[in-house]
Design an enzyme around this catalytic site. Structure first.
Site, PDB file in Angstrom:
ATOM      1  N   CYS A  25       8.319  -2.714  -3.721  1.00  0.00           N
ATOM      2  CA  CYS A  25       6.966  -2.872  -3.169  1.00  0.00           C
ATOM      3  C   CYS A  25       6.369  -1.505  -2.817  1.00  0.00           C
ATOM      4  O   CYS A  25       6.773  -0.886  -1.830  1.00  0.00           O
ATOM      5  CB  CYS A  25       7.032  -3.783  -1.944  1.00  0.00           C
ATOM      6  N   CYS A  64       4.808  -1.240   0.627  1.00  0.00           N
ATOM      7  CA  CYS A  64       5.871  -1.197   1.644  1.00  0.00           C
ATOM      8  C   CYS A  64       6.374   0.231   1.816  1.00  0.00           C
ATOM      9  O   CYS A  64       6.573   0.697   2.939  1.00  0.00           O
ATOM     10  CB  CYS A  64       7.039  -2.099   1.245  1.00  0.00           C
TER      11      CYS A  64
END
Length: 105
Positions: A29, A32
């Site tokens: 991600c 993230c």
């Protein structure tokens, strides 16, 4: 910043005496990874008042499902063993993350 797993989630998050911001994330991600430095800074800034904990949803999908995580990153504040506040997605700067912790102290 603490990394937790299913075996330690109860102790690290639910039983904590202080508020805990849990970063539900995954290695693949990009958003993230981009907020990770902000979370590191906040973990240091709020040490002793709140904890910042990371949980890899790929390794612990049962916890992600239990807390309704459908998008990444999802940041949930736990207080007294209950989810009380959250942000879904990358807020872009550290300010919304700081506000999330501040309003739950």
């Amino acid at each position: 910043m603490l990394h937790t797993d299913a075996a330690h989630f109860q102790h690290d998050v639910l039983d904590a005496e202080q508020p805990v911001l849990v970063d539900f994330w995954a290695t693949w991600c990009g958003p993230c990874r981009s907020i990770a430095p902000h979370l590191e800074t906040l973990a240091t800034r709020f040490a002793g008042q709140a904890k910042v904990v990371k949980l890899d949803v790929d390794h612990h999908p049962e916890l992600a499902a239990r807390y309704g995580v459908r998008g990444l990153p999802t940041l949930i504040v736990f207080k007294g063993g209950k989810a009380v506040d959250q942000i879904v997605g990358n807020p872009g700067t550290a300010k919304p993350l700081e506000a999330l912790i501040q309003r739950n102290l």
